[in-house]
Design an enzyme around this catalytic site. Sequence first.
Site, PDB file in Angstrom:
ATOM      1  N   ASP A 118       0.879  -1.160   0.000  1.00 29.52           N
ATOM      2  CA  ASP A 118       0.000   0.000   0.000  1.00 29.52           C
ATOM      3  C   ASP A 118       0.922   1.216   0.000  1.00 29.52           C
ATOM      4  O   ASP A 118       1.604   1.480   1.007  1.00 29.52           O
ATOM      5  CB  ASP A 118      -0.905  -0.001   1.239  1.00 29.52           C
ATOM      6  CG  ASP A 118      -1.907   1.153   1.196  1.00 29.52           C
ATOM      7  OD1 ASP A 118      -1.683   2.129   0.440  1.00 29.52           O
ATOM      8  OD2 ASP A 118      -2.918   1.071   1.922  1.00 29.52           O
ATOM      9  N   VAL A 119       0.948   1.934  -1.100  1.00 35.72           N
ATOM     10  CA  VAL A 119       1.941   3.005  -1.243  1.00 35.72           C
ATOM     11  C   VAL A 119       1.721   4.161  -0.265  1.00 35.72           C
ATOM     12  O   VAL A 119       2.578   5.018  -0.108  1.00 35.72           O
ATOM     13  CB  VAL A 119       2.003   3.548  -2.696  1.00 35.72           C
ATOM     14  CG1 VAL A 119       2.537   2.493  -3.632  1.00 35.72           C
ATOM     15  CG2 VAL A 119       0.650   4.083  -3.150  1.00 35.72           C
ATOM     16  N   ASN A 145       4.239   4.927  -9.800  1.00 36.67           N
ATOM     17  CA  ASN A 145       3.158   4.954 -10.789  1.00 36.67           C
ATOM     18  C   ASN A 145       1.771   4.739 -10.201  1.00 36.67           C
ATOM     19  O   ASN A 145       0.783   5.190 -10.774  1.00 36.67           O
ATOM     20  CB  ASN A 145       3.451   3.863 -11.843  1.00 36.67           C
ATOM     21  CG  ASN A 145       2.234   3.503 -12.656  1.00 36.67           C
ATOM     22  OD1 ASN A 145       1.851   4.232 -13.567  1.00 36.67           O
ATOM     23  ND2 ASN A 145       1.599   2.369 -12.328  1.00 36.67           N
ATOM     24  N   TYR A 209      -7.233  15.566  -7.860  1.00 36.86           N
ATOM     25  CA  TYR A 209      -6.289  14.825  -8.708  1.00 36.86           C
ATOM     26  C   TYR A 209      -5.343  15.791  -9.407  1.00 36.86           C
ATOM     27  O   TYR A 209      -4.133  15.590  -9.433  1.00 36.86           O
ATOM     28  CB  TYR A 209      -7.097  14.012  -9.732  1.00 36.86           C
ATOM     29  CG  TYR A 209      -6.273  13.167 -10.673  1.00 36.86           C
ATOM     30  CD1 TYR A 209      -5.952  11.849 -10.354  1.00 36.86           C
ATOM     31  CD2 TYR A 209      -5.837  13.668 -11.902  1.00 36.86           C
ATOM     32  CE1 TYR A 209      -5.213  11.053 -11.223  1.00 36.86           C
ATOM     33  CE2 TYR A 209      -5.095  12.887 -12.782  1.00 36.86           C
ATOM     34  CZ  TYR A 209      -4.791  11.572 -12.428  1.00 36.86           C
ATOM     35  OH  TYR A 209      -4.053  10.800 -13.306  1.00 36.86           O
ATOM     36  N   LYS A 213      -1.289  15.936  -8.867  1.00 41.06           N
ATOM     37  CA  LYS A 213      -0.326  15.679  -9.950  1.00 41.06           C
ATOM     38  C   LYS A 213       0.605  16.888 -10.146  1.00 41.06           C
ATOM     39  O   LYS A 213       1.785  16.726 -10.476  1.00 41.06           O
ATOM     40  CB  LYS A 213      -1.062  15.326 -11.236  1.00 41.06           C
ATOM     41  CG  LYS A 213      -1.785  13.969 -11.186  1.00 41.06           C
ATOM     42  CD  LYS A 213      -0.836  12.813 -10.909  1.00 41.06           C
ATOM     43  CE  LYS A 213      -1.499  11.452 -11.104  1.00 41.06           C
ATOM     44  NZ  LYS A 213      -0.583  10.320 -10.824  1.00 41.06           N
ATOM     45  N   THR A 244      -6.831   2.698 -20.037  1.00 40.82           N
ATOM     46  CA  THR A 244      -6.538   1.734 -18.965  1.00 40.82           C
ATOM     47  C   THR A 244      -7.822   1.516 -18.166  1.00 40.82           C
ATOM     48  O   THR A 244      -8.780   2.290 -18.298  1.00 40.82           O
ATOM     49  CB  THR A 244      -5.470   2.279 -17.993  1.00 40.82           C
ATOM     50  OG1 THR A 244      -6.039   3.378 -17.270  1.00 40.82           O
ATOM     51  CG2 THR A 244      -4.206   2.722 -18.710  1.00 40.82           C
TER      52      THR A 244
HETATM   53  N1  LIG Z   1      -5.008   6.290 -17.670  1.00 38.62           N
HETATM   54  C1  LIG Z   1      -4.843   7.584 -17.871  1.00 38.62           C
HETATM   55  O1  LIG Z   1      -5.472   8.171 -18.756  1.00 38.62           O
HETATM   56  C2  LIG Z   1      -3.855   8.358 -17.035  1.00 38.62           C
HETATM   57  C3  LIG Z   1      -3.623   9.692 -17.391  1.00 38.62           C
HETATM   58  C4  LIG Z   1      -2.710  10.439 -16.637  1.00 38.62           C
HETATM   59  C5  LIG Z   1      -2.051   9.865 -15.577  1.00 38.62           C
HETATM   60  N2  LIG Z   1      -2.306   8.574 -15.242  1.00 38.62           N
HETATM   61  C6  LIG Z   1      -1.592   8.029 -14.085  1.00 38.62           C
HETATM   62  O2  LIG Z   1      -0.942   6.827 -14.448  1.00 38.62           O
HETATM   63  C7  LIG Z   1      -0.797   6.014 -13.293  1.00 38.62           C
HETATM   64  C8  LIG Z   1      -1.297   4.621 -13.612  1.00 38.62           C
HETATM   65  O3  LIG Z   1      -2.691   4.693 -13.908  1.00 38.62           O
HETATM   66  P1  LIG Z   1      -3.444   3.640 -14.830  1.00 38.62           P
HETATM   67  O4  LIG Z   1      -4.260   4.428 -15.775  1.00 38.62           O
HETATM   68  O5  LIG Z   1      -2.523   2.620 -15.331  1.00 38.62           O
HETATM   69  O6  LIG Z   1      -4.472   3.036 -13.749  1.00 38.62           O
HETATM   70  P2  LIG Z   1      -4.821   1.533 -13.337  1.00 38.62           P
HETATM   71  O7  LIG Z   1      -6.009   1.638 -12.460  1.00 38.62           O
HETATM   72  O8  LIG Z   1      -4.899   0.662 -14.539  1.00 38.62           O
HETATM   73  O9  LIG Z   1      -3.531   1.098 -12.471  1.00 38.62           O
HETATM   74  C9  LIG Z   1      -3.268   1.710 -11.243  1.00 38.62           C
HETATM   75  C10 LIG Z   1      -2.615   0.695 -10.317  1.00 38.62           C
HETATM   76  O10 LIG Z   1      -2.303   1.360  -9.079  1.00 38.62           O
HETATM   77  C11 LIG Z   1      -2.643   0.466  -8.021  1.00 38.62           C
HETATM   78  N3  LIG Z   1      -2.907   1.181  -6.773  1.00 38.62           N
HETATM   79  C12 LIG Z   1      -3.899   2.046  -6.482  1.00 38.62           C
HETATM   80  N4  LIG Z   1      -3.829   2.453  -5.210  1.00 38.62           N
HETATM   81  C13 LIG Z   1      -2.744   1.844  -4.666  1.00 38.62           C
HETATM   82  C14 LIG Z   1      -2.144   1.862  -3.390  1.00 38.62           C
HETATM   83  N5  LIG Z   1      -2.639   2.590  -2.369  1.00 38.62           N
HETATM   84  N6  LIG Z   1      -1.030   1.133  -3.192  1.00 38.62           N
HETATM   85  C15 LIG Z   1      -0.511   0.378  -4.188  1.00 38.62           C
HETATM   86  N7  LIG Z   1      -1.045   0.303  -5.431  1.00 38.62           N
HETATM   87  C16 LIG Z   1      -2.158   1.030  -5.659  1.00 38.62           C
HETATM   88  C17 LIG Z   1      -3.898  -0.250  -8.507  1.00 38.62           C
HETATM   89  O11 LIG Z   1      -4.146  -1.436  -7.779  1.00 38.62           O
HETATM   90  C18 LIG Z   1      -3.531  -0.478  -9.980  1.00 38.62           C
HETATM   91  O12 LIG Z   1      -2.854  -1.705 -10.154  1.00 38.62           O
HETATM   92  C19 LIG Z   1      -1.563   6.715 -12.172  1.00 38.62           C
HETATM   93  O13 LIG Z   1      -0.667   7.447 -11.364  1.00 38.62           O
HETATM   94  C20 LIG Z   1      -2.484   7.651 -12.921  1.00 38.62           C
HETATM   95  O14 LIG Z   1      -2.857   8.769 -12.152  1.00 38.62           O
HETATM   96  C21 LIG Z   1      -3.196   7.798 -15.945  1.00 38.62           C
END
Ligand SMILES: NC(=O)c1ccc[n+]([C@@H]2O[C@H](COP(=O)([O-])OP(=O)(O)OC[C@H]3O[C@@H](n4cnc5c(N)ncnc54)[C@H](O)[C@@H]3O)[C@@H](O)[C@H]2O)c1
Length: 341
Positions: A118-119, A145, A209, A213, A244
């Site tokens: 848990d980050v 990430n 959010y 960020k 995603t």
């Molecule tokens: N998908 C997008 O469009 C997008 C755009 C900008 C930024 N991001 C960023 O990219 C990163 C990855 O997002 P994604 O789209 O792959 O989402 P995702 O939901 O597919 O993956 C996120 C992962 O983070 C894990 N997670 C969440 N809370 C956690 C915690 N407390 N401890 C440990 N793990 C935890 C989840 O279990 C999951 O495996 C994030 O930081 C997100 O904010 C995503």
Amino acid sequence: MKLVAVERGDQQSRMRTYVRQNDCKNDLRRDSYRLRASGLVWSDESDESMTNTEALTTKPVAIVTGGGSGIGRATVLRLLADNYRVVVADLNVDGASETVKLADAAFESGRVIAVRTDVRCEEDIAAMIAAATDGFGRLDTLVNNAGVGGAFGPVSEVQAPDWDFTFDVLVRAVFLGIKHASKVMEDGASIVNVASAAAYSGCFAPMAYTAAKAAVLSLTRSAAVELAPRLIRVNAVCPGAVRTPLLEAGRGEELDALLPLAQPLPRWGRPEDIADAIVYLAGPGAAFVTGESLVVDGGLVAAGPGPDFQSHLGTDPRKRGLTGVNRGTSGERSVVHSRAQ
Ligand SMILES: NC(=O)c1ccc[n+]([C@@H]2O[C@H](COP(=O)([O-])OP(=O)(O)OC[C@H]3O[C@@H](n4cnc5c(N)ncnc54)[C@H](O)[C@@H]3O)[C@@H](O)[C@H]2O)c1
């Protein structure tokens, strides 16, 4: 061509040599370069005395938080393709296990460890770092990430605990990751923080959010400056709209029609697009890049999204009168608060 980091054990010059390796494990090293405390020096040397076993056990080591889904999973697989060994750290154990299964099917086994993390929790972050140093003997790269959507709704209705939750997952976790990684990292290591294009605009995503960020970008710059004397680089990647589970949230094809209304490049971002940028910033190709944020967004920021951008994506809960907290794919339950609360 792939990269293998090889320790030379030369304490005084604190030298690390990265050796380029062909895709074929038996055909080692075409060329190499040295990274010294004083800077980068290209070299064509190869060390014929190094055995294949030595080369394999000295592969660089990375940790990817949130490696159980989306961008994190793509990054794990991309790092493995570049010859890294990887620790997958995720709160969602099922997701992390699936990533390990995919990795084991595609690459030789023994190069991936999954750790329930848990980050938000400092003890978990310390244990995650120890998994890399105890399990693989070193830590070359940390990818912060893990993420969630976090608090949403009109600002007058967002609840303070939901705001705090958002900052715990998106900002505190990045601070903790940098803190503990920097204790064990050797000179020349790198950290990549996954921020968001949302950091550049008030209309990409919910307020908490967006603010979180933006804080990640600030943290990236400050840490980069502090750690620069040790040649530890700290950079950020800012994804735009990437297909995603976090963004998709079960809406599937509905999204296909929406994005071209708002984004110059007429296709969705793929997790692999972001993984490529992360691995570039993590590796020796970016040896002179630090404190930087790389926007990978199909031109969203360049075009300047309009105030209705979230409506185009169908992701503006305010339009639907909703307030609550999106805990993403972590396995924890998201909550929509009723108006009375
Ligand atoms: N998908 C997008 O469009 C997008 C755009 C900008 C930024 N991001 C960023 O990219 C990163 C990855 O997002 P994604 O789209 O792959 O989402 P995702 O939901 O597919 O993956 C996120 C992962 O983070 C894990 N997670 C969440 N809370 C956690 C915690 N407390 N401890 C440990 N793990 C935890 C989840 O279990 C999951 O495996 C994030 O930081 C997100 O904010 C995503």
